[in-house]
Write a protein that holds these residues in place. Structure first.
Motif, PDB file in Angstrom:
ATOM      1  N   LYS A   1      -8.659   3.192   0.562  1.00 39.14           N
ATOM      2  CA  LYS A   1      -8.141   3.796  -0.663  1.00 39.14           C
ATOM      3  C   LYS A   1      -6.701   4.256  -0.477  1.00 39.14           C
ATOM      4  CE  LYS A   1      -9.371   7.503  -3.916  1.00 39.14           C
ATOM      5  NZ  LYS A   1     -10.394   8.556  -4.208  1.00 39.14           N
ATOM      6  N   ASN A   2      -6.404   4.757   0.724  1.00 37.37           N
ATOM      7  CA  ASN A   2      -5.073   5.285   1.022  1.00 37.37           C
ATOM      8  C   ASN A   2      -4.254   4.327   1.883  1.00 37.37           C
ATOM      9  OD1 ASN A   2      -6.605   5.575   3.318  1.00 37.37           O
ATOM     10  ND2 ASN A   2      -5.822   7.589   3.860  1.00 37.37           N
ATOM     11  N   HIS A   3      -4.504   3.039   1.721  1.00 38.24           N
ATOM     12  CA  HIS A   3      -3.847   2.028   2.555  1.00 38.24           C
ATOM     13  C   HIS A   3      -2.337   1.994   2.331  1.00 38.24           C
ATOM     14  CE1 HIS A   3      -3.693  -1.772   4.835  1.00 38.24           C
ATOM     15  NE2 HIS A   3      -2.832  -2.186   3.923  1.00 38.24           N
ATOM     16  N   ILE A   4      -1.913   2.073   1.070  1.00 36.38           N
ATOM     17  CA  ILE A   4      -0.491   2.012   0.755  1.00 36.38           C
ATOM     18  C   ILE A   4       0.224   3.205   1.381  1.00 36.38           C
ATOM     19  CG2 ILE A   4       1.203   2.137  -1.105  1.00 36.38           C
ATOM     20  CD1 ILE A   4      -0.119  -0.560  -0.859  1.00 36.38           C
ATOM     21  N   GLY A   5       1.305   2.919   2.071  1.00 34.84           N
ATOM     22  CA  GLY A   5       2.092   3.980   2.699  1.00 34.84           C
ATOM     23  C   GLY A   5       1.818   4.181   4.176  1.00 34.84           C
ATOM     24  N   MET A   6       0.836   3.444   4.726  1.00 35.20           N
ATOM     25  CA  MET A   6       0.573   3.588   6.157  1.00 35.20           C
ATOM     26  C   MET A   6       1.748   3.018   6.956  1.00 35.20           C
ATOM     27  SD  MET A   6      -2.153   0.547   7.083  1.00 35.20           S
ATOM     28  CE  MET A   6      -1.940   0.856   8.827  1.00 35.20           C
ATOM     29  N   PRO A   7       1.962   3.467   8.192  1.00 34.22           N
ATOM     30  CA  PRO A   7       3.102   2.991   8.988  1.00 34.22           C
ATOM     31  C   PRO A   7       3.066   1.480   9.203  1.00 34.22           C
ATOM     32  CG  PRO A   7       2.135   4.961   9.974  1.00 34.22           C
ATOM     33  CD  PRO A   7       1.196   4.529   8.890  1.00 34.22           C
ATOM     34  N   GLY A   8       4.185   0.844   8.969  1.00 33.34           N
ATOM     35  CA  GLY A   8       4.251  -0.606   9.109  1.00 33.34           C
ATOM     36  C   GLY A   8       3.978  -1.082  10.519  1.00 33.34           C
ATOM     37  N   ASP A   9       4.482  -0.374  11.527  1.00 34.30           N
ATOM     38  CA  ASP A   9       4.268  -0.792  12.912  1.00 34.30           C
ATOM     39  C   ASP A   9       2.792  -0.759  13.277  1.00 34.30           C
ATOM     40  OD1 ASP A   9       6.946  -1.242  13.287  1.00 34.30           O
ATOM     41  OD2 ASP A   9       7.348   0.669  14.279  1.00 34.30           O
ATOM     42  N   GLN A  10       2.082   0.194  12.727  1.00 33.38           N
ATOM     43  CA  GLN A  10       0.633   0.267  12.974  1.00 33.38           C
ATOM     44  C   GLN A  10      -0.062  -0.964  12.390  1.00 33.38           C
ATOM     45  OE1 GLN A  10      -1.326   3.789  11.368  1.00 33.38           O
ATOM     46  NE2 GLN A  10      -3.303   2.735  11.296  1.00 33.38           N
ATOM     47  N   TRP A  11       0.317  -1.329  11.172  1.00 35.72           N
ATOM     48  CA  TRP A  11      -0.272  -2.503  10.515  1.00 35.72           C
ATOM     49  C   TRP A  11      -0.035  -3.760  11.344  1.00 35.72           C
ATOM     50  CZ3 TRP A  11       1.377  -7.183   8.593  1.00 35.72           C
ATOM     51  CH2 TRP A  11       0.543  -7.837   7.684  1.00 35.72           C
ATOM     52  N   TRP A  12       1.202  -3.952  11.807  1.00 33.02           N
ATOM     53  CA  TRP A  12       1.523  -5.139  12.591  1.00 33.02           C
ATOM     54  C   TRP A  12       0.675  -5.208  13.858  1.00 33.02           C
ATOM     55  CZ3 TRP A  12       3.985  -9.327  11.198  1.00 33.02           C
ATOM     56  CH2 TRP A  12       4.918  -9.269  10.166  1.00 33.02           C
ATOM     57  N   LYS A  13       0.558  -4.103  14.552  1.00 32.37           N
ATOM     58  CA  LYS A  13      -0.210  -4.084  15.796  1.00 32.37           C
ATOM     59  C   LYS A  13      -1.668  -4.407  15.532  1.00 32.37           C
ATOM     60  CE  LYS A  13      -1.271  -1.198  19.821  1.00 32.37           C
ATOM     61  NZ  LYS A  13      -1.065   0.127  20.464  1.00 32.37           N
ATOM     62  N   GLU A  14      -2.191  -3.885  14.431  1.00 31.60           N
ATOM     63  CA  GLU A  14      -3.611  -4.078  14.137  1.00 31.60           C
ATOM     64  C   GLU A  14      -3.938  -5.510  13.739  1.00 31.60           C
ATOM     65  OE1 GLU A  14      -4.707   0.511  12.851  1.00 31.60           O
ATOM     66  OE2 GLU A  14      -4.013  -0.893  11.317  1.00 31.60           O
ATOM     67  N   VAL A  15      -3.104  -6.146  12.928  1.00 36.84           N
ATOM     68  CA  VAL A  15      -3.422  -7.525  12.552  1.00 36.84           C
ATOM     69  C   VAL A  15      -3.207  -8.474  13.723  1.00 36.84           C
ATOM     70  CG1 VAL A  15      -2.934  -7.144  10.103  1.00 36.84           C
ATOM     71  CG2 VAL A  15      -1.118  -8.014  11.584  1.00 36.84           C
ATOM     72  N   ALA A  16      -2.302  -8.121  14.629  1.00 37.58           N
ATOM     73  CA  ALA A  16      -2.020  -8.991  15.780  1.00 37.58           C
ATOM     74  C   ALA A  16      -3.084  -8.916  16.858  1.00 37.58           C
ATOM     75  CB  ALA A  16      -0.659  -8.635  16.385  1.00 37.58           C
ATOM     76  N   THR A  17      -3.892  -7.867  16.832  1.00 35.88           N
ATOM     77  CA  THR A  17      -4.882  -7.664  17.888  1.00 35.88           C
ATOM     78  C   THR A  17      -6.318  -7.770  17.394  1.00 35.88           C
ATOM     79  OG1 THR A  17      -4.700  -5.257  17.546  1.00 35.88           O
ATOM     80  CG2 THR A  17      -3.353  -6.235  19.295  1.00 35.88           C
TER      81      THR A  17
END
Length: 448
Positions: free
Chosen positions: A263-279
């Motif tokens: 629900k609160n996905h928008i605004g999360m840190p971009g670097d965190q998103w990149w690390k999570e999809v890459a792993t």
């Protein structure tokens, strides 16, 4: 993606006397180049002008002319910082000679007199401009005038983590066939939600990680509107399809309700998103072709093709599979002498040559701007560039170069986010968007 007729230029007499006459007496010329959206992989958006300047200087020397071009490069990683700095520079009459920016800026900037038509300084029928994909040239035009030269092309696909697709019952052959199934409408956004839920139910990903969207506003979200049958513009007028937008808003509300998207996905840190999809923290996500470069080069996903499948954005009710291309364009800023602008235009022309543009395309994982570029060894030998070009570009659409589109986008996104977070129902969000669009744009937008 419709291929449009070759665009004709309205050049000055003999292209300003073959352009070289303009700087025949010049000795030291400073050309400033600014680019938005430029991270570690995108350096050739500005570095290409070092190569172009060297070539132009050497050509001048052979003609017996002395020309020394000083290229001042200012890359910006953030778009907000870039736009703010450019606005301030323009107001202070210190705008750069050349900018690389999104094509959607062409309409409002042309109307505001911030840019000059590139077709006045470059013969569009001459190589390499004549070889650029006609649809990309159309995207960099406004009201029938060519204002920019495409700097790159890209598309925005869906990505699937292969090991999780296998874990919920897909065979290797199924995963290999997925792009074609998406293209044919046999795998839809409904299936995305279902598969994301299966991944979570099996404990493969945490709650909220089944489908992991972009973390902030961006062109990507218009793809969902298109997937549900929406149209952004027809015959020069903006279009708001209420039914398609409601389906778009409702889909993200359904993702949240199913627990596969936060629900609160928008605004999360971009670097965190990149690390999570890459792993492998996320099951399915969407992004851009340039994501490949960051995933492989910065995030360490060296075995990309072993772990990831990519497709068009699946279709939904009322629509079909699609992708959005958002080419950046080289634009000539107003406020400079004709001689400086001509040299800047000559540099843009050289920087658009296939081998030079391929340096940017392959390093940054963007797509080429011309058929000839796909034949350059560096490009042809790159698996990602070749597969992405063939699989995605033929189905790409683009946001309109409409001066009012920014207002439409702001209203669309505000209500999109409200329905996503549950602040509004999809019905209320669409009705509020309609009311605000009517009061803001009036006859400039068609409401369906």
């Amino acid at each position: 993606m419709t291929v449009l007729p070759t665009l004709k230029s309205a050049t000055l007499a003999a292209v300003l006397l073959a352009s070289t006459a303009v700087f025949a007496s010049a000795k030291d010329v400073t050309i400033s180049v600014w680019s938005g959206g430029s991270g570690p992989n995108d350096n050739y958006r500005t570095d290409a002008f070092d190569i172009a300047a060297d070539i132009l200087e050497r050509e001048a020397a052979i003609r017996g002319q002395q020309l020394n071009i000083i290229v001042q490069k200012t890359p910006y990683s953030g778009w907000e910082d870039f736009k703010q700095a450019l606005t301030l520079a323009a107001e202070a009459k210190k705008a750069p000679n050349i900018v690389a920016t999104g094509h959607e800026d062409i309409g409002p900037w042309a109307q505001a007199g911030l840019i000059v038509p590139v077709e006045k300084f470059i013969d569009l029928d001459s190589w390499p401009i004549s070889d650029i994909y006609p649809n990309l040239m159309e995207i960099t035009s406004f009201n029938g005038t060519v204002y920019g030269i495409p700097q790159d092309a890209e598309s925005r696909p869906f990505f699937f983590w292969k090991p999780y697709m296998k874990a919920i019952g897909y065979s290797d052959a199924d995963i290999e066939a997925l792009p074609v199934k998406v293209e044919k409408g046999e795998y839809t956004l409904k299936n995305v939600l279902e598969d994301a839920k299966k991944m979570q139910d099996k404990g493969l990903v945490q709650a909220g990680y089944g489908f992991y969207p972009r973390t902030n506003n961006g062109p990507d979200y218009w793809q969902f509107y298109t997937s549900f049958g929406g149209v952004m513009e027809e015959e020069g007028k903006l279009v708001f399809d209420k039914a398609a937008m409601k389906r778009t808003y409702q889909y993200f509300a359904d993702l949240v309700k199913a627990g596969v998207t936060k629900k609160n996905h928008i605004g999360m840190p971009g670097d965190q998103w990149w690390k999570e999809v890459a792993t492998g923290k996320a099951g399915i996500w969407h992004g851009g072709t340039w994501h490949y470069a960051r995933l492989v080069n910065q995030e360490g996903l060296k075995d990309f093709f072993t772990n990831v499948q990519f497709t068009l954005v699946p279709g939904g009710e009322g629509g079909k599979a699609n992708t959005l291309t958002h080419p950046l364009a080289y634009l000539l800023m107003a406020g400079h002498t004709e001689e400086e602008t001509q040299i800047a235009a000559d540099l843009i022309k050289i920087a658009s040559e296939p081998r030079i543009n391929a340096l940017h395309a392959i390093k940054s994982a963007h797509l080429g701007i011309s058929p000839s570029e796909t034949k350059v060894d560096l490009y042809a030998a790159d698996r990602w560039a070749s597969e992405a070009t063939e699989r995605l570009l033929p189905h790409a659409n683009a946001m309109p170069n409409n001066a009012d589109f920014g207002k439409y986008w702001t209203i669309m996104w505000k209500n999109f986010e409200a329905s996503w977070t549950g602040a509004k129902t999809a019905d209320a969000a669409v009705n509020d968007a309609e009311a605000e669009l009517k009061s803001t744009l009036g006859a400039a937008i068609i409401i369906r």
